[in-house]
Design an enzyme around this catalytic site. Sequence first.
Site, mmCIF file in Angstrom:
data_model
loop_
_atom_site.group_PDB
_atom_site.id
_atom_site.type_symbol
_atom_site.label_atom_id
_atom_site.label_comp_id
_atom_site.label_asym_id
_atom_site.label_seq_id
_atom_site.Cartn_x
_atom_site.Cartn_y
_atom_site.Cartn_z
ATOM 1 N N ASP A 156 4.024 -5.768 4.122
ATOM 2 C CA ASP A 156 3.723 -4.772 5.148
ATOM 3 C C ASP A 156 4.677 -4.976 6.316
ATOM 4 O O ASP A 156 5.310 -6.029 6.429
ATOM 5 C CB ASP A 156 2.263 -4.876 5.605
ATOM 6 C CG ASP A 156 1.660 -3.530 5.971
ATOM 7 O OD1 ASP A 156 2.411 -2.635 6.412
ATOM 8 O OD2 ASP A 156 0.429 -3.370 5.816
ATOM 9 N N HIS A 180 0.832 -1.211 0.000
ATOM 10 C CA HIS A 180 0.000 0.000 0.000
ATOM 11 C C HIS A 180 0.865 1.259 0.000
ATOM 12 O O HIS A 180 1.907 1.323 0.656
ATOM 13 C CB HIS A 180 -1.000 -0.010 1.169
ATOM 14 C CG HIS A 180 -0.437 0.136 2.548
ATOM 15 N ND1 HIS A 180 -0.233 1.365 3.144
ATOM 16 C CD2 HIS A 180 -0.055 -0.785 3.468
ATOM 17 C CE1 HIS A 180 0.237 1.191 4.369
ATOM 18 N NE2 HIS A 180 0.360 -0.104 4.586
ATOM 19 N N HIS A 186 3.920 3.622 13.301
ATOM 20 C CA HIS A 186 3.042 4.792 13.269
ATOM 21 C C HIS A 186 3.589 5.956 14.099
ATOM 22 O O HIS A 186 2.833 6.788 14.596
ATOM 23 C CB HIS A 186 1.615 4.419 13.706
ATOM 24 C CG HIS A 186 0.879 3.634 12.679
ATOM 25 N ND1 HIS A 186 -0.489 3.445 12.701
ATOM 26 C CD2 HIS A 186 1.316 2.968 11.562
ATOM 27 C CE1 HIS A 186 -0.856 2.714 11.660
ATOM 28 N NE2 HIS A 186 0.225 2.413 10.967
ATOM 29 N N ASP A 226 6.105 2.379 6.986
ATOM 30 C CA ASP A 226 4.812 1.735 6.733
ATOM 31 C C ASP A 226 4.019 2.660 5.812
ATOM 32 O O ASP A 226 3.420 3.619 6.277
ATOM 33 C CB ASP A 226 4.100 1.529 8.073
ATOM 34 C CG ASP A 226 2.719 0.942 7.955
ATOM 35 O OD1 ASP A 226 2.350 0.495 6.861
ATOM 36 O OD2 ASP A 226 1.983 0.969 8.970
ATOM 37 N N GLU A 238 -5.289 1.089 2.510
ATOM 38 C CA GLU A 238 -5.021 0.043 3.494
ATOM 39 C C GLU A 238 -5.082 0.574 4.919
ATOM 40 O O GLU A 238 -5.569 -0.116 5.823
ATOM 41 C CB GLU A 238 -3.644 -0.594 3.227
ATOM 42 C CG GLU A 238 -3.384 -1.871 4.021
ATOM 43 C CD GLU A 238 -2.836 -1.619 5.428
ATOM 44 O OE1 GLU A 238 -2.812 -2.572 6.236
ATOM 45 O OE2 GLU A 238 -2.434 -0.472 5.722
ATOM 46 N N GLU A 239 -4.570 1.787 5.147
ATOM 47 C CA GLU A 239 -4.562 2.331 6.515
ATOM 48 C C GLU A 239 -5.964 2.494 7.087
ATOM 49 O O GLU A 239 -6.137 2.603 8.293
ATOM 50 C CB GLU A 239 -3.819 3.669 6.557
ATOM 51 C CG GLU A 239 -2.320 3.580 6.317
ATOM 52 C CD GLU A 239 -1.552 2.878 7.441
ATOM 53 O OE1 GLU A 239 -2.182 2.474 8.436
ATOM 54 O OE2 GLU A 239 -0.331 2.734 7.307
#
Length: 342
Positions: free
Chosen positions: A239, A68, A319, A185, A219-220
Site C-alpha cells: 500500500d 487491494h 486520495h 492507491d 480495503e478502502e
Amino acid sequence: MKESNKRILDIAEKLLKIDSPSGMCQMVNTYIEEHFKGKLSLEKTNKNALYAILKGKDSSKLRIVTAHVDTLGGIVSKVKDNGRAEFENIGGFMYASLEGELVRTYTKKGVVTGTVLPNKASVHTMEDEREKTLPRERHSTEIRFDIKSSSKEETLASGVNVGDFVAFEPRTRVTENFLVSRFIDNKIHAAIMIYVMEEVLKKNIELACDTMFYFTNFEELGHGISYVPEHAYEVLALDIGIVSYENNSAEDKVTIVAKDSRTPYPIDFRDRLEDLAIKNKIDYVIDVHQRYGSDGSLGAVAGLNLNFACIGVGTDASHHIERTNIKAIDNTEKLLKAYLEK
C-alpha cells in the site's frame, strides 16, 4: 526506463482504466482472471476477492501478500428536484478534490456520464458566494448528468437512482519519471503484484514458502482482508507511503510502515524487511502514518492471527490526484521479490 518498470506501468494503466470503487470490483476481477487465463488458477472468497496460492520451497508455511484493487468512489444518495444528484463518499476523500471531475454512474440501464459540480457553479452568477462562503461537502456538491433532464422524474426515467455507484475519472498520465493519477492507491501495487506473479511463473522463481497472492476488494472501507487459510502465519500488505509535510516518505523510495492510526507494526517483521532493503541496496524509508490503515493493520485489529507488515511506493497527495516516481515503483518491486525469495 527498465523493461520491468515499463511492464508494471503498462499493467497499471490498464487497471486504472477499470472502474472499481469498493463494492463494485467485478470488472477489475474479470481483467485479472483474463490476464492469468491458462497460466494460473484463481479462486474467490465469499466477498469475491481474488487470490492464488503459488507453491514454494517450504509447503508447511503459508504467507500472504495483499494489494487491494478497490478505490475511492461515490454512491448516489439523493436524486434532487432539479434532476441532479447528491452522492455519499465511498472511502475517504475531500469533496473539494472532486470539483469539476468527470464521472460515470452505473445504473440498472447502463452507464450515465456526468460531472461533479458545486451546486452554485457559475462564476458569472455566484462568484463571491462560490469562492468565499460555499462549503465543499455532500449537500453543496452535485452530479450534473449528461442527459436531458431538469427534474427528478426525468433523471429517474434515465435509470439513475439512489444506490447507484459513481466512479471518478482517473486522469492517468505517465511521464519519463512519474506516474500521475487518481487511484495510484492502490492500482500500482496490484500491478506490481501481477508483474511479480508473472515473473515467478515465467522464470520458475523458487519462493521461500507457499505464498497466497490476495487481491482484496474492500480495503478502502476497512474490511479488505477477511478470509485467510488456517495455516497462514504472516501478511505483507502492499500500500502507498504517504508523502506530505508530516511524513518521512519520499516519492522515489519504498516506504516501510512502522505505525499507522490502528497499531504499530511488529518490529521483527519490519526489521526483516529493512535488512533485505539494506542487503539489496534498495532505497527505502521508515515512516509513521496518521489517518491510515492497510490490509496488514486492519487484519490485526480484526483479530486475525497473523504477523503483519506494510510496504509501498511513496505517493504525493493521497486520495487526490496522486503522484509517485518510477524509482519508487522499482524499489517496491525489488523489495517484494527479495522478501518472497528469502
